[in-house]
Design an enzyme around this catalytic site. Structure first.
Site, PDB file in Angstrom:
ATOM      1  N   ALA A 174      51.688 -20.938 -50.309  1.00 54.16           N
ATOM      2  CA  ALA A 174      52.812 -21.870 -50.322  1.00 54.16           C
ATOM      3  C   ALA A 174      52.553 -23.093 -49.444  1.00 54.16           C
ATOM      4  O   ALA A 174      52.126 -22.976 -48.302  1.00 54.16           O
ATOM      5  CB  ALA A 174      54.114 -21.195 -49.879  1.00 54.16           C
ATOM      6  N   GLY A 175      52.798 -24.245 -50.042  1.00 54.10           N
ATOM      7  CA  GLY A 175      52.724 -25.506 -49.310  1.00 54.10           C
ATOM      8  C   GLY A 175      51.402 -26.224 -49.395  1.00 54.10           C
ATOM      9  O   GLY A 175      51.310 -27.399 -49.016  1.00 54.10           O
ATOM     10  N   THR A 221      51.261 -25.040 -57.479  1.00 58.65           N
ATOM     11  CA  THR A 221      51.845 -26.340 -57.809  1.00 58.65           C
ATOM     12  C   THR A 221      50.844 -27.480 -57.752  1.00 58.65           C
ATOM     13  O   THR A 221      50.794 -28.318 -58.657  1.00 58.65           O
ATOM     14  CB  THR A 221      53.023 -26.640 -56.862  1.00 58.65           C
ATOM     15  OG1 THR A 221      54.007 -25.607 -56.981  1.00 58.65           O
ATOM     16  CG2 THR A 221      53.659 -27.985 -57.203  1.00 58.65           C
ATOM     17  N   LYS A 273      52.141  -8.590 -55.603  1.00 54.08           N
ATOM     18  CA  LYS A 273      52.519  -9.619 -54.627  1.00 54.08           C
ATOM     19  C   LYS A 273      54.015  -9.460 -54.397  1.00 54.08           C
ATOM     20  O   LYS A 273      54.823  -9.679 -55.296  1.00 54.08           O
ATOM     21  CB  LYS A 273      52.208 -11.024 -55.144  1.00 54.08           C
ATOM     22  CG  LYS A 273      52.573 -12.102 -54.125  1.00 54.08           C
ATOM     23  CD  LYS A 273      52.384 -13.512 -54.669  1.00 54.08           C
ATOM     24  CE  LYS A 273      52.847 -14.522 -53.630  1.00 54.08           C
ATOM     25  NZ  LYS A 273      52.878 -15.907 -54.160  1.00 54.08           N
ATOM     26  N   GLY A 287      56.204 -24.942 -52.878  1.00 49.62           N
ATOM     27  CA  GLY A 287      56.346 -26.040 -53.823  1.00 49.62           C
ATOM     28  C   GLY A 287      56.402 -27.423 -53.220  1.00 49.62           C
ATOM     29  O   GLY A 287      56.519 -28.410 -53.940  1.00 49.62           O
TER      30      GLY A 287
END
Length: 258
Positions: A185-186, A208, A98, A159
């Site tokens: 992400a998000g 997260t 990644k 995050g």
């Protein structure tokens, strides 16, 4: 119905990928990974001793059914990314990587120019490159042309758990892509993941939202269900939406009261 995702010659039944950061313990992380049914787990190179196969983090992640996806988080440019990826391939025995290049530690937003440069070099060297990138349709197409095995555009700043703030761009990327599109992400709730899959995303990567949940194991199961349901809805063919002024009754409008 068999619906598998293929990346770099490997097939995945689960379309939920997990990160390994922010968990309260490695034991809790391992339990969440098992509950999610994931077959792809990211591991930050900077968090492990790659030379120690008994490293506590790795001991909780290594399983025959899981593809480790070492990431280059923390590097600042293409040169550092190539160096980190080369170390990862030697240490973990996998060409999967990644690619993360974010020189600004405040926002961790990917550097598009350096990401493209690194993708070109790594793909030419035989790596299976999954670049974390801006939700930029032009950039994603360039990454694909450079040899990326998939693209990983962000749904929102990493995050933040804000969901699909880049939705309009993600729809374009998905429509134009010839490689898998993994939303990274998000994503902060199972509903966000379901919405991404309903759009036609190939997979979602979540960290997260699961790691900091009150019950990470239960949240991992919820995300697994959401990704599966979103994918099934996409394959079934979602009904088109219409405006209130163009509403159409689901039953015939007959004069049965006359």
């Amino acid at each position: 119905m068999t619906d598998t995702l293929t990346i770099g010659g490997r097939s995945f039944a689960s379309r939920l990928f997990l990160g390994t950061g922010k968990f309260r313990s490695n034991e809790e992380m391992a339990a969440a990974i098992a509950a999610s049914g994931t077959e792809m787990v990211t591991v930050a190179m900077k968090r492990v001793d790659a030379d120690d196969r008994d490293d506590d983090l790795l001991a909780h992640v290594r399983r025959p059914d899981i593809q480790l996806l070492p990431n280059t988080s923390g590097v600042r440019d293409a040169d550092e990314a190539v160096f980190a990826a080369t170390l990862a391939r030697e240490a973990f025995g996998t060409p999967f990587v990644k690619l993360e290049i974010h020189p600004d530690p405040r926002h961790l937003l990917p550097d598009s120019v350096e990401t493209l440069r690194a993708t070109e070099r790594l793909a030419a060297d035989g790596f299976i490159v999954l670049p974390y990138c801006q939700a930029d349709p032009t950039l994603c197409k360039r990454l694909e042309e450079a040899g990326a095995a998939a693209v990983m555009p962000l749904g929102a700043p990493i995050g933040t758990n804000m969901g699909l703030r880049t939705r309009d761009f993600l729809e374009i990327i998905i429509a134009d892509a010839a490689v898998p599109v993994i939303i990274d992400a998000g994503i902060g709730a199972p509903s966000h993941a379901a919405a991404a899959m309903e759009m036609g995303a190939s997979a979602c990567l979540v960290n997260t939202a699961i790691a900091v949940a009150g019950n990470p194991v239960a949240m991992a199961r919820a995300f697994a269900d959401a990704v599966r349901c979103g994918r099934e809805a996409y394959l079934a063919g979602l009904a088109q939406t219409g405006s209130v002024m163009q509403a159409e009754a689901s039953s015939p409008l007959t004069a049965f009261l006359d």
